[in-house]
Design a protein around this motif. Structure first.
Motif, PDB file in Angstrom:
ATOM      1  N   HIS A   1     -20.551 -14.144 -11.645  1.00 50.06           N
ATOM      2  CA  HIS A   1     -21.286 -13.833 -13.047  1.00 50.06           C
ATOM      3  C   HIS A   1     -20.145 -13.084 -13.845  1.00 50.06           C
ATOM      4  O   HIS A   1     -20.896 -12.388 -14.587  1.00 50.06           O
ATOM      5  CB  HIS A   1     -22.626 -13.388 -13.011  1.00 50.06           C
ATOM      6  N   TRP A   2     -18.783 -13.103 -13.680  1.00 45.29           N
ATOM      7  CA  TRP A   2     -17.952 -12.328 -14.459  1.00 45.29           C
ATOM      8  C   TRP A   2     -17.188 -13.202 -14.962  1.00 45.29           C
ATOM      9  O   TRP A   2     -16.296 -13.925 -14.093  1.00 45.29           O
ATOM     10  CB  TRP A   2     -17.317 -11.349 -13.367  1.00 45.29           C
ATOM     11  N   THR A   3     -17.196 -13.315 -16.225  1.00 40.64           N
ATOM     12  CA  THR A   3     -16.328 -14.418 -16.762  1.00 40.64           C
ATOM     13  C   THR A   3     -15.063 -13.691 -17.366  1.00 40.64           C
ATOM     14  O   THR A   3     -14.915 -12.966 -18.319  1.00 40.64           O
ATOM     15  CB  THR A   3     -17.198 -15.224 -17.966  1.00 40.64           C
TER      16      THR A   3
ATOM     17  N   CYS B   1     -10.389  -5.458 -19.070  1.00 39.57           N
ATOM     18  CA  CYS B   1     -10.498  -6.200 -17.805  1.00 39.57           C
ATOM     19  C   CYS B   1      -8.937  -6.133 -17.442  1.00 39.57           C
ATOM     20  O   CYS B   1      -8.282  -7.159 -17.643  1.00 39.57           O
ATOM     21  CB  CYS B   1     -11.294  -7.398 -17.856  1.00 39.57           C
ATOM     22  N   PRO B   2      -8.517  -5.191 -16.540  1.00 35.21           N
ATOM     23  CA  PRO B   2      -6.941  -5.370 -16.153  1.00 35.21           C
ATOM     24  C   PRO B   2      -6.815  -6.403 -15.240  1.00 35.21           C
ATOM     25  O   PRO B   2      -7.722  -6.608 -14.468  1.00 35.21           O
ATOM     26  CB  PRO B   2      -6.931  -3.896 -15.918  1.00 35.21           C
ATOM     27  N   PRO B   3      -5.675  -6.907 -15.361  1.00 29.74           N
ATOM     28  CA  PRO B   3      -5.447  -8.015 -14.119  1.00 29.74           C
ATOM     29  C   PRO B   3      -5.618  -7.514 -12.849  1.00 29.74           C
ATOM     30  O   PRO B   3      -5.068  -6.302 -12.362  1.00 29.74           O
ATOM     31  CB  PRO B   3      -3.937  -8.439 -14.750  1.00 29.74           C
ATOM     32  N   CYS B   4      -5.872  -8.244 -11.780  1.00 26.22           N
ATOM     33  CA  CYS B   4      -5.816  -8.021 -10.411  1.00 26.22           C
ATOM     34  C   CYS B   4      -4.496  -7.817  -9.853  1.00 26.22           C
ATOM     35  O   CYS B   4      -3.691  -8.280 -10.325  1.00 26.22           O
ATOM     36  CB  CYS B   4      -6.760  -8.830  -9.577  1.00 26.22           C
TER      37      CYS B   4
ATOM     38  N   CYS C   1      -8.060 -16.572 -10.562  1.00 25.05           N
ATOM     39  CA  CYS C   1      -8.275 -15.847 -11.767  1.00 25.05           C
ATOM     40  C   CYS C   1      -7.702 -16.418 -13.155  1.00 25.05           C
ATOM     41  O   CYS C   1      -6.938 -17.373 -13.039  1.00 25.05           O
ATOM     42  CB  CYS C   1      -7.619 -14.470 -11.626  1.00 25.05           C
ATOM     43  N   ALA C   2      -8.374 -16.205 -14.257  1.00 28.30           N
ATOM     44  CA  ALA C   2      -8.040 -16.577 -15.358  1.00 28.30           C
ATOM     45  C   ALA C   2      -6.494 -16.576 -15.845  1.00 28.30           C
ATOM     46  O   ALA C   2      -5.700 -17.575 -16.121  1.00 28.30           O
ATOM     47  CB  ALA C   2      -8.709 -15.925 -16.668  1.00 28.30           C
ATOM     48  N   GLU C   3      -5.875 -15.638 -15.506  1.00 23.05           N
ATOM     49  CA  GLU C   3      -4.426 -15.285 -15.514  1.00 23.05           C
ATOM     50  C   GLU C   3      -3.626 -16.426 -14.959  1.00 23.05           C
ATOM     51  O   GLU C   3      -2.684 -16.726 -15.399  1.00 23.05           O
ATOM     52  CB  GLU C   3      -3.985 -13.710 -15.285  1.00 23.05           C
ATOM     53  N   ARG C   4      -3.890 -16.224 -13.575  1.00 24.69           N
ATOM     54  CA  ARG C   4      -3.094 -17.362 -12.698  1.00 24.69           C
ATOM     55  C   ARG C   4      -3.253 -18.712 -13.201  1.00 24.69           C
ATOM     56  O   ARG C   4      -2.261 -19.473 -13.434  1.00 24.69           O
ATOM     57  CB  ARG C   4      -3.266 -17.220 -11.310  1.00 24.69           C
TER      58      ARG C   4
HETATM   59  N1  THU Z   1     -11.066 -12.294 -12.195  1.00 24.38           N
HETATM   60  C1  THU Z   1     -10.152 -12.620 -13.156  1.00 24.38           C
HETATM   61  O1  THU Z   1     -10.099 -14.032 -13.687  1.00 24.38           O
HETATM   62  N2  THU Z   1      -9.238 -12.048 -13.876  1.00 24.38           N
HETATM   63  C2  THU Z   1      -8.964 -10.684 -13.678  1.00 24.38           C
HETATM   64  O2  THU Z   1      -8.372 -10.117 -14.048  1.00 24.38           O
HETATM   65  C3  THU Z   1     -10.172 -10.014 -12.499  1.00 24.38           C
HETATM   66  C4  THU Z   1     -10.929 -10.974 -11.876  1.00 24.38           C
HETATM   67  C5  THU Z   1     -12.257 -13.047 -11.882  1.00 24.38           C
HETATM   68  C6  THU Z   1     -12.291 -13.353 -10.527  1.00 24.38           C
HETATM   69  C7  THU Z   1     -13.393 -13.671 -10.209  1.00 24.38           C
HETATM   70  O3  THU Z   1     -13.882 -14.995 -10.510  1.00 24.38           O
HETATM   71  C8  THU Z   1     -14.307 -12.833 -10.998  1.00 24.38           C
HETATM   72  O4  THU Z   1     -13.408 -12.477 -12.042  1.00 24.38           O
HETATM   73  C9  THU Z   1     -14.793 -11.521 -10.504  1.00 24.38           C
HETATM   74  O5  THU Z   1     -13.786 -10.813  -9.589  1.00 24.38           O
END
Ligand code: THU
Length: 155
Positions: free
Chosen positions: A28-30, A93-96, A58-61
């Motif tokens: 539930h994190w968009t 929301c910094p990138p993982c 993830c969105a970035e990838r």
């Molecule tokens: N997520 C991203 O898409 N980008 C980020 O920078 C951090 C996390 C996504 C992965 C997962 O679907 C959700 O956020 C919770 O971690």
């Protein structure tokens, strides 16, 4: 410079828009991302989750892989917006770490990472700041196979 300020805002808006397509029924994190290449093209992505969890991306990838698959290779900036679903992102929301490593494969330390809040506020970082002392194979292994030493003998 004024041009870049306008460009930044467009990228931030594109990331917020892309976030609307997120598929995140588990966390539930968009998240939405918008990637700008050197030719001025913008590629967007959102996070896409999976019931088996590990196939989630993830969105970035998603933005990077979409751009790469279209033949784009040189990138200037990425805008990222993410937070709890159905809310405007109140925090950045910094990138993982995995996404930072994917960025490191294709981008210089000067690559710009724009963290975006729902109210349009932007915090600008660089890849060099978010991933110092990055690992790349070219740092450790010669790109010319003939110059490579036999790694097995060196273990
Ligand atoms: N997520 C991203 O898409 N980008 C980020 O920078 C951090 C996390 C996504 C992965 C997962 O679907 C959700 O956020 C919770 O971690």
């Amino acid at each position: 410079m004024a041009d870049w300020e306008a460009r930044k805002k467009d990228l931030a808006d594109a990331a917020l828009k892309a976030r609307k397509n997120s598929y995140a029924p588990y966390s539930h994190w968009t998240v939405g991302a918008a990637l700008l290449d050197e030719r001025g093209n913008v590629y967007t992505g959102c996070n896409i989750e999976n019931g088996a969890y590990s196939p989630s991306c993830c969105a970035e990838r998603v933005a990077f892989f979409t751009a790469l698959a279209a033949g784009s290779r040189n990138f200037k900036a990425i805008a990222i917006a993410g937070g709890p679903e159905k809310e405007k992102p109140k925090q950045y929301c910094p990138p993982c770490g995995v996404c930072r490593q994917v960025m490191a494969e294709f981008c210089e330390d000067t690559f710009r990472i724009l963290l975006v809040k729902g109210d349009g506020q932007i915090e600008a970082r660089t890849l060099g700041e978010l991933l110092p002392q990055r690992f790349t194979l070219s740092d450790t292994v010669s790109e010319n196979p003939e110059e490579r030493e036999d790694s097995h003998e060196n273990v």
